[in-house]
Design a protein around this motif. Structure first.
Motif: not given
Length: 324
Positions: A103-111, A301-315
């Motif tokens: 959410y901070l970089f337009k492009s990254l050399p990894y996904d 851990m997969g669920a935590l990653l999903d939740g963190e993505h949702q949280r930081w996308a919103k923030l």
């Protein structure tokens, strides 16, 4: 002939079904590489080497820590993502590398979402707001009162706008209703040095980076960013005591390149959980940084990653942060 063909096919299927188990029993057969995006001597490096030493004893193979710092975690993350997914490379990753960079970089050399699969958590890393002991601020409330009366006059050190401490500075300013000068440093140690020396008033940093200075009386922590006060720092209030619901900590987890055999991930997860479940190890880790509750499961851990993505996308949307 049909009976013989059926028997041969059944035998072949039985052998094929045993192959994953046989592979799992033979793994690991050579040293395992643990890549991290931070330099040697850093907090994450100390954690990785401590954990790696114990894992190597359980797996009977060396754990080789490979430091690939730079590029706001991108160099190390890219190296890990492009590694052969054969069960012999894992990535000791931060929240920034696996979530926030999206959410901070337009492009990254990894996904961050698709190049890795979860292995297990290491632990949460609390952050703190600290000042020089000669500072007039004795509490977060006093600091906030000054910042409101003097907008734009308070300098706050952090590691830059695209780091966890930089994001916390923005988030705290927004939610506390204050305006400060966010001062980026090339490294947290440089920011600590200037805060101790009185060149800057406040620093937002992870607890491990300042713990020795706090013990020596050279820094005064005003608040920790976790929901509750933390062990060993019980006299330091949580930001949530001023901002109810505020709970932001860094974290470290281990992932593997996508395509890594499930058997290797499951065994690594099991041994990691055993290492982190040791009380002495948990205490040693806490002394240098993370609060661990074990590795958990891959699904957790997969669920935590999903939740963190949702949280930081919103923030980031709420804060008006646009990827650059």
């Amino acid at each position: 002939m049909n009976r013989r063909t059926f028997a041969l096919n059944a035998c072949a299927l039985a052998i094929a079904g045993c192959l994953p188990n046989a592979w799992a029993q033979g793994w690991p057969e050579k040293p395992i590489k643990l890549i991290l995006s931070q330099p040697a001597g850093s907090g994450p490096d100390a954690m990785a080497r401590l954990i790696g030493d114990q894992l190597s004893r359980r797996l009977n193979q060396p754990i080789v820590v490979e430091n690939r710092p730079g590029g706001q975690n991108a160099i190390g993350a890219q190296a890990a993502a492009r590694s052969t997914p054969d069960g012999y490379t894992f990535y000791f990753a931060t929240a920034a590398a696996l979530v926030m960079n999206s959410y901070l970089f337009k492009s990254l050399p990894y996904d961050p979402k698709n190049d890795f699969v979860p292995v297990g958590m290491v632990g949460k890393v609390p952050f703190t707001i600290s000042v020089n002991p000669g500072s007039p601020f004795k509490s977060l409330q006093e600091l906030v009162a000054y910042a409101k009366a003097n907008p734009g006059k308070l300098d706050v050190a952090n590691e830059g706008p695209k780091t966890f401490s930089g994001m916390l500075t923005v988030l705290l300013s927004s939610q506390l209703g204050i305006k400060v000068n966010s001062v980026p440093y090339a490294s947290v140690s440089a920011g600590v040095t200037d805060t101790v020396g009185g060149q800057i008033e406040v620093i937002v940093s992870d607890v491990p980076s300042i713990s020795q200075m706090v013990k020596a009386g050279k820094l005064r922590p005003l608040a920790v960013t976790t929901a509750k006060r933390i062990a060993g720092w019980e006299s330091v209030p949580a930001v949530a005591e001023t901002l109810p619901g505020f709970d932001h900590a860094g974290w470290i987890g281990i992932v593997a390149p996508a395509g890594t055999p499930a058997a290797a991930i499951q065994r690594f997860n099991r041994e990691l959980d055993a290492v982190l479940g040791d009380k002495d190890m948990a205490a040693r880790l806490l002394a240098i940084g993370p609060m661990t509750e074990g590795a958990g499961t891959m699904a957790q851990m997969g669920a935590l990653l999903d939740g963190e993505h949702q949280r930081w996308a919103k923030l980031t949307r709420e804060l008006g942060i646009v990827p650059e």
